[in-house]
Design an enzyme around this catalytic site. Structure first.
Site, PDB file in Angstrom:
ATOM      1  N   LYS A 233      -7.922   3.345   3.977  1.00 32.66           N
ATOM      2  CA  LYS A 233      -8.026   3.366   2.510  1.00 32.66           C
ATOM      3  C   LYS A 233      -6.664   3.148   1.918  1.00 32.66           C
ATOM      4  O   LYS A 233      -5.702   3.821   2.299  1.00 32.66           O
ATOM      5  CB  LYS A 233      -8.568   4.736   2.058  1.00 32.66           C
ATOM      6  CG  LYS A 233      -8.749   4.852   0.552  1.00 32.66           C
ATOM      7  CD  LYS A 233     -10.065   4.284   0.095  1.00 32.66           C
ATOM      8  CE  LYS A 233     -10.121   4.019  -1.405  1.00 32.66           C
ATOM      9  NZ  LYS A 233      -9.605   2.665  -1.783  1.00 32.66           N
TER      10      LYS A 233
ATOM     11  N   LYS B 171      -0.305  10.598   2.392  1.00 34.13           N
ATOM     12  CA  LYS B 171      -0.803  10.853   1.038  1.00 34.13           C
ATOM     13  C   LYS B 171      -2.296  11.169   1.084  1.00 34.13           C
ATOM     14  O   LYS B 171      -2.754  12.153   0.504  1.00 34.13           O
ATOM     15  CB  LYS B 171      -0.561   9.600   0.189  1.00 34.13           C
ATOM     16  CG  LYS B 171      -1.040   9.704  -1.247  1.00 34.13           C
ATOM     17  CD  LYS B 171      -1.117   8.353  -1.944  1.00 34.13           C
ATOM     18  CE  LYS B 171       0.171   7.567  -1.835  1.00 34.13           C
ATOM     19  NZ  LYS B 171       0.185   6.402  -2.764  1.00 34.13           N
TER      20      LYS B 171
ATOM     21  N   LYS C 212      -3.118  -0.597   3.823  1.00 36.23           N
ATOM     22  CA  LYS C 212      -2.594  -1.280   2.629  1.00 36.23           C
ATOM     23  C   LYS C 212      -2.687  -2.775   2.853  1.00 36.23           C
ATOM     24  O   LYS C 212      -2.702  -3.235   4.002  1.00 36.23           O
ATOM     25  CB  LYS C 212      -1.120  -0.905   2.413  1.00 36.23           C
ATOM     26  CG  LYS C 212      -0.635  -1.118   1.002  1.00 36.23           C
ATOM     27  CD  LYS C 212      -0.992   0.058   0.109  1.00 36.23           C
ATOM     28  CE  LYS C 212      -0.661  -0.189  -1.336  1.00 36.23           C
ATOM     29  NZ  LYS C 212      -0.785   1.054  -2.132  1.00 36.23           N
TER      30      LYS C 212
ATOM     31  N   GLY D 194      -6.667  -1.198  -5.981  1.00 33.61           N
ATOM     32  CA  GLY D 194      -5.565  -1.880  -6.648  1.00 33.61           C
ATOM     33  C   GLY D 194      -4.203  -1.313  -6.300  1.00 33.61           C
ATOM     34  O   GLY D 194      -4.080  -0.273  -5.664  1.00 33.61           O
ATOM     35  N   ASP D 195      -3.189  -2.031  -6.713  1.00 27.21           N
ATOM     36  CA  ASP D 195      -1.789  -1.601  -6.652  1.00 27.21           C
ATOM     37  C   ASP D 195      -1.057  -2.557  -7.613  1.00 27.21           C
ATOM     38  O   ASP D 195      -1.702  -3.135  -8.506  1.00 27.21           O
ATOM     39  CB  ASP D 195      -1.236  -1.673  -5.221  1.00 27.21           C
ATOM     40  CG  ASP D 195       0.091  -0.924  -5.054  1.00 27.21           C
ATOM     41  OD1 ASP D 195       0.070   0.303  -4.902  1.00 27.21           O
ATOM     42  OD2 ASP D 195       1.169  -1.563  -5.094  1.00 27.21           O
TER      43      ASP D 195
ATOM     44  N   THR E  22      -3.892   7.795 -11.434  1.00 26.40           N
ATOM     45  CA  THR E  22      -2.561   7.928 -10.821  1.00 26.40           C
ATOM     46  C   THR E  22      -1.571   8.493 -11.836  1.00 26.40           C
ATOM     47  O   THR E  22      -0.817   9.435 -11.536  1.00 26.40           O
ATOM     48  CB  THR E  22      -2.074   6.573 -10.284  1.00 26.40           C
ATOM     49  OG1 THR E  22      -3.123   5.981  -9.517  1.00 26.40           O
ATOM     50  CG2 THR E  22      -0.848   6.744  -9.425  1.00 26.40           C
TER      51      THR E  22
ATOM     52  N   ASN F  22      -0.282   0.067 -14.928  1.00 27.99           N
ATOM     53  CA  ASN F  22      -1.370   1.037 -14.860  1.00 27.99           C
ATOM     54  C   ASN F  22      -0.864   2.474 -14.742  1.00 27.99           C
ATOM     55  O   ASN F  22      -1.282   3.351 -15.493  1.00 27.99           O
ATOM     56  CB  ASN F  22      -2.285   0.697 -13.666  1.00 27.99           C
ATOM     57  CG  ASN F  22      -3.331   1.759 -13.440  1.00 27.99           C
ATOM     58  OD1 ASN F  22      -3.159   2.645 -12.614  1.00 27.99           O
ATOM     59  ND2 ASN F  22      -4.412   1.715 -14.205  1.00 27.99           N
TER      60      ASN F  22
ATOM     61  N   SER G 106     -10.210   7.497  -6.129  1.00 23.96           N
ATOM     62  CA  SER G 106     -10.890   6.470  -5.327  1.00 23.96           C
ATOM     63  C   SER G 106     -11.846   7.131  -4.336  1.00 23.96           C
ATOM     64  O   SER G 106     -12.960   6.643  -4.107  1.00 23.96           O
ATOM     65  CB  SER G 106      -9.876   5.640  -4.540  1.00 23.96           C
ATOM     66  OG  SER G 106      -9.297   4.641  -5.351  1.00 23.96           O
TER      67      SER G 106
HETATM   68  P1  NDP Z   1       1.166  -2.602 -12.268  1.00 22.75           P
HETATM   69  O1  NDP Z   1       1.182  -3.967 -11.706  1.00 22.75           O
HETATM   70  O2  NDP Z   1       0.075  -2.196 -13.186  1.00 22.75           O
HETATM   71  O3  NDP Z   1       2.546  -2.309 -13.037  1.00 22.75           O
HETATM   72  C1  NDP Z   1       3.765  -2.399 -12.378  1.00 22.75           C
HETATM   73  C2  NDP Z   1       4.888  -2.144 -13.385  1.00 22.75           C
HETATM   74  O4  NDP Z   1       6.109  -2.007 -12.672  1.00 22.75           O
HETATM   75  C3  NDP Z   1       5.077  -3.287 -14.351  1.00 22.75           C
HETATM   76  O5  NDP Z   1       5.568  -2.795 -15.575  1.00 22.75           O
HETATM   77  C4  NDP Z   1       6.099  -4.172 -13.639  1.00 22.75           C
HETATM   78  O6  NDP Z   1       6.879  -4.958 -14.508  1.00 22.75           O
HETATM   79  C5  NDP Z   1       6.980  -3.115 -12.971  1.00 22.75           C
HETATM   80  N1  NDP Z   1       7.524  -3.677 -11.720  1.00 22.75           N
HETATM   81  C6  NDP Z   1       6.820  -3.999 -10.611  1.00 22.75           C
HETATM   82  N2  NDP Z   1       7.599  -4.512  -9.669  1.00 22.75           N
HETATM   83  C7  NDP Z   1       8.827  -4.534 -10.188  1.00 22.75           C
HETATM   84  C8  NDP Z   1      10.055  -4.960  -9.684  1.00 22.75           C
HETATM   85  N3  NDP Z   1      10.196  -5.467  -8.443  1.00 22.75           N
HETATM   86  N4  NDP Z   1      11.120  -4.805 -10.503  1.00 22.75           N
HETATM   87  C9  NDP Z   1      10.987  -4.283 -11.743  1.00 22.75           C
HETATM   88  N5  NDP Z   1       9.827  -3.863 -12.274  1.00 22.75           N
HETATM   89  C10 NDP Z   1       8.764  -3.991 -11.510  1.00 22.75           C
HETATM   90  O7  NDP Z   1       1.235  -1.630 -10.999  1.00 22.75           O
HETATM   91  P2  NDP Z   1       0.864  -0.080 -10.908  1.00 22.75           P
HETATM   92  O8  NDP Z   1       1.186   0.612 -12.180  1.00 22.75           O
HETATM   93  O9  NDP Z   1      -0.488   0.031 -10.340  1.00 22.75           O
HETATM   94  O10 NDP Z   1       1.871   0.411  -9.746  1.00 22.75           O
HETATM   95  C11 NDP Z   1       3.158   0.957 -10.024  1.00 22.75           C
HETATM   96  C12 NDP Z   1       3.635   1.765  -8.835  1.00 22.75           C
HETATM   97  O11 NDP Z   1       2.725   2.845  -8.589  1.00 22.75           O
HETATM   98  C13 NDP Z   1       3.733   1.012  -7.515  1.00 22.75           C
HETATM   99  O12 NDP Z   1       4.804   1.555  -6.763  1.00 22.75           O
HETATM  100  C14 NDP Z   1       2.425   1.365  -6.818  1.00 22.75           C
HETATM  101  O13 NDP Z   1       2.522   1.236  -5.422  1.00 22.75           O
HETATM  102  C15 NDP Z   1       2.280   2.805  -7.243  1.00 22.75           C
HETATM  103  N6  NDP Z   1       0.940   3.378  -7.167  1.00 22.75           N
HETATM  104  C16 NDP Z   1      -0.115   2.779  -7.796  1.00 22.75           C
HETATM  105  C17 NDP Z   1      -1.364   3.356  -7.751  1.00 22.75           C
HETATM  106  C18 NDP Z   1      -2.522   2.796  -8.485  1.00 22.75           C
HETATM  107  O14 NDP Z   1      -3.577   3.424  -8.465  1.00 22.75           O
HETATM  108  N7  NDP Z   1      -2.408   1.669  -9.162  1.00 22.75           N
HETATM  109  C19 NDP Z   1      -1.598   4.579  -6.972  1.00 22.75           C
HETATM  110  C20 NDP Z   1      -0.411   5.165  -6.414  1.00 22.75           C
HETATM  111  C21 NDP Z   1       0.796   4.557  -6.507  1.00 22.75           C
HETATM  112  P3  NDP Z   1       6.521  -6.531 -14.642  1.00 22.75           P
HETATM  113  O15 NDP Z   1       5.173  -6.590 -15.282  1.00 22.75           O
HETATM  114  O16 NDP Z   1       7.610  -7.082 -15.482  1.00 22.75           O
HETATM  115  O17 NDP Z   1       6.520  -7.057 -13.224  1.00 22.75           O
HETATM  116  O1  2IT Z   2      -0.650   3.669  -3.528  1.00 15.61           O
HETATM  117  C1  2IT Z   2      -1.810   4.061  -3.750  1.00 15.61           C
HETATM  118  O2  2IT Z   2      -2.177   5.209  -3.466  1.00 15.61           O
HETATM  119  C2  2IT Z   2      -2.744   3.124  -4.398  1.00 15.61           C
HETATM  120  N1  2IT Z   2      -2.350   2.010  -4.745  1.00 15.61           N
HETATM  121  C3  2IT Z   2      -4.181   3.510  -4.606  1.00 15.61           C
HETATM  122  C4  2IT Z   2      -4.978   3.367  -3.335  1.00 15.61           C
HETATM  123  C5  2IT Z   2      -6.463   3.567  -3.494  1.00 15.61           C
HETATM  124  O3  2IT Z   2      -7.129   3.305  -2.484  1.00 15.61           O
HETATM  125  O4  2IT Z   2      -6.947   3.955  -4.550  1.00 15.61           O
END
Ligand code: NDP
Ligand code: 2IT
Length: 443
Positions: free
Chosen positions: A88, A112, A124, A163-164, A208, A239, A375
């Site tokens: 997952k 996690k 992943k 997603g991520d 998240t 997100n 999830s």
């Molecule tokens: P999104 O794609 O929705 O948003 C990512 C944000 O971070 C954007 O504002 C983006 O800016 C910025 N960003 C991404 N990469 C870079 C980079 N290399 N340099 C600078 N800014 C960057 O992703 P999420 O919000 O889903 O994910 C954010 C973090 O949270 C990640 O580390 C992800 O692994 C983690 N995460 C996500 C989960 C989820 O459920 N979605 C769960 C747990 C952890 P721009 O648009 O300009 O690229």
């Molecule tokens: O980093 C993370 O925990 C996620 N992107 C969410 C993973 C999931 O299966 O909901």
């Protein structure tokens, strides 16, 4: 690191050359588990195995852009550990994706997912596809091509992506549609983060960000403090960031700045969430536009948001975004706590600087577990063909985050490391997986 673990780590580096993020994630876990190995020598047997993914798939993703030109990307799915349940973890679409990024994320995901208490293993995936500037149709064709290979490897009992970065509701919809078409099965539980119209769960979108703020709330409460009146800085505006901002505001704090890869904005009266969502969720635009629409807000291009002073920092963008210099700036600005919404946003050097300054620190594998936890709840609802209300789901998320916090806290205390959430999270996650792996024998 104990000597036996040191040699496992040397082996990981030698067998996985050129993957510094993966090495960093492994080192952090192996450095923490010494006390657990001293008490349970039998765990030593699984240390090497836990660092080796069960299966790694790398595939070509050809697709046609709007000009009719054929493009080729590389897709990945790393199925890291299934001791606790089906693999997952999310899918990341970003140009920086390569095998080392997917392995670091998959490795973190094992521990996690164990911390949530749910029956889910770790994995992943993703691709080096850059969705920025691509039309909806291009994104759709990319997702369809990606799933045309991925479908062979996933399933509700096997591997359940979500997603991520770069993969949200739109992409999950296209991926699910193609999976359904190819397999001729309505396996709702094959993906999570689905739309509410077709098997998605309430609160998964918010989970998240909300979860990270619930964790921050528990951590501050443990220290006799609260979110009320706190000045907060959030990085990212995707997100995780958006729903972290929403929950901070609901719990009485004020988020004064957020960012994207082009820079940051400051809005001292609090980020206007309706405007931010319109810009980022609807128009998929650049954050700098925020300042054109909000009076008194300022856009600061090409600078790092961690220079803005705050009480609480919530890194919600990407890995290694807080290095030594950023940590020093946070300390100088009076920050009392850093809670990771993103995966591994704080470098080891930065963690040391924060620790020496007495800044409380919550690692992502604990603090951002709310996303994967909901999830897990989505999988439960799909399996029982049931749907829960927003209120019930948020309440479950709140309880899960309190449990994750309390498990980390209690484990750190048990091993004589009070307040060390990194050790607490790593030891507790590791021992749950190690117990299951030992029970399963050498597989
Ligand atoms: P999104 O794609 O929705 O948003 C990512 C944000 O971070 C954007 O504002 C983006 O800016 C910025 N960003 C991404 N990469 C870079 C980079 N290399 N340099 C600078 N800014 C960057 O992703 P999420 O919000 O889903 O994910 C954010 C973090 O949270 C990640 O580390 C992800 O692994 C983690 N995460 C996500 C989960 C989820 O459920 N979605 C769960 C747990 C952890 P721009 O648009 O300009 O690229
Ligand atoms: O980093 C993370 O925990 C996620 N992107 C969410 C993973 C999931 O299966 O909901």
């Amino acid at each position: 690191m104990p000597e036996t673990v040191e040699s496992v780590f040397a082996g990981v580096v030698a067998r996985n050359p050129g993957e510094p993020e993966f090495h960093q994630a492994v080192r952090e876990v192996l450095e923490s588990i010494g006390p657990a190995l001293a008490r349970h020598p039998e765990y030593a047997e699984v240390v090497e195995r836990i660092c080796e993914p069960e299966r790694q798939v790398i595939f070509r993703v050809p697709w046609e852009d709007d000009q009719g030109r054929v493009r080729v990307n590389r897709g990945f799915r790393v199925e890291f550990n299934s001791a606790l349940g089906p693999f997952k973890g999310g899918l990341r679409f970003h140009p920086s994706v390569y095998l080392g990024i997917v392995k670091f994320l998959g490795f973190e995901q094992i521990f996690k997912n164990a911390l949530t208490g749910l029956a889910i293993g770790g994995g992943k995936g993703g691709a080096d596809f850059d969705p920025k500037g691509r039309s909806d149709r291009e994104v759709m064709r990319f997702c369809q091509s990606f799933m045309t290979e991925l479908y062979r490897h996933i399933g509700p009992q096997t591997d359940v992506p979500a997603g991520d970065i770069g993969v949200g509701g739109r992409e999950i919809g296209y991926l699910f549609g193609q999976y359904k078409r190819i397999t001729n099965r309505y396996d709702a539980g094959v993906l999570t983060g689905k739309g509410l119209a077709y098997g998605g769960a309430q609160v998964r979108r918010e989970a998240t960000g909300y979860g990270a703020v619930f964790f921050a709330d528990e951590m501050l409460r443990q220290a006799g403090d609260s979110l009320e009146g706190k000045r907060v800085v959030v990085s990212g505006s995707g997100n995780v960031a958006i729903y972290a901002i929403e929950k901070v505001h609901q719990l009485g704090g004020t988020v004064v700045a957020c960012s994207d890869s082009g820079g940051y904005v400051v809005d001292e009266k609090g980020i206007d969430l309706a405007l931010l969502r319109e810009l980022k969720e609807q128009r998929r635009g650049r954050l700098a536009e925020y300042a054109e629409h909000a009076r008194n807000a300022a856009a600061v291009p090409d600078r790092n948001v961690w220079e803005v002073p705050c009480d609480l920092a919530l890194p919600c963008a990407t890995q290694n975004e807080i290095g030594g210099a950023e940590a020093a700036a946070l300390v100088a600005g009076g920050c009392v706590a850093v809670v990771e919404g993103a995966n591994m946003p704080t470098t080891p050097e930065a963690v040391r600087i924060l620790g020496r300054a007495g800044v409380r620190f919550a690692p992502g594998k604990a603090a951002n577990a709310g996303g994967v936890a909901v999830s897990g709840l989505e999988m439960q609802q799909n399996a029982s063909r049931d749907t829960w209300t927003f209120g019930e789901s948020e309440q479950r998320l709140r309880e899960i985050m309190r449990d994750v916090h309390d498990r980390c806290w209690a484990t750190a205390e048990e091993f004589g490391l009070p307040g060390d959430y990194v050790a607490g999270a790593n030891i507790q996650g590791f021992r749950r997986v190690a117990e299951a792996m030992l029970a399963h024998g050498v597989v």
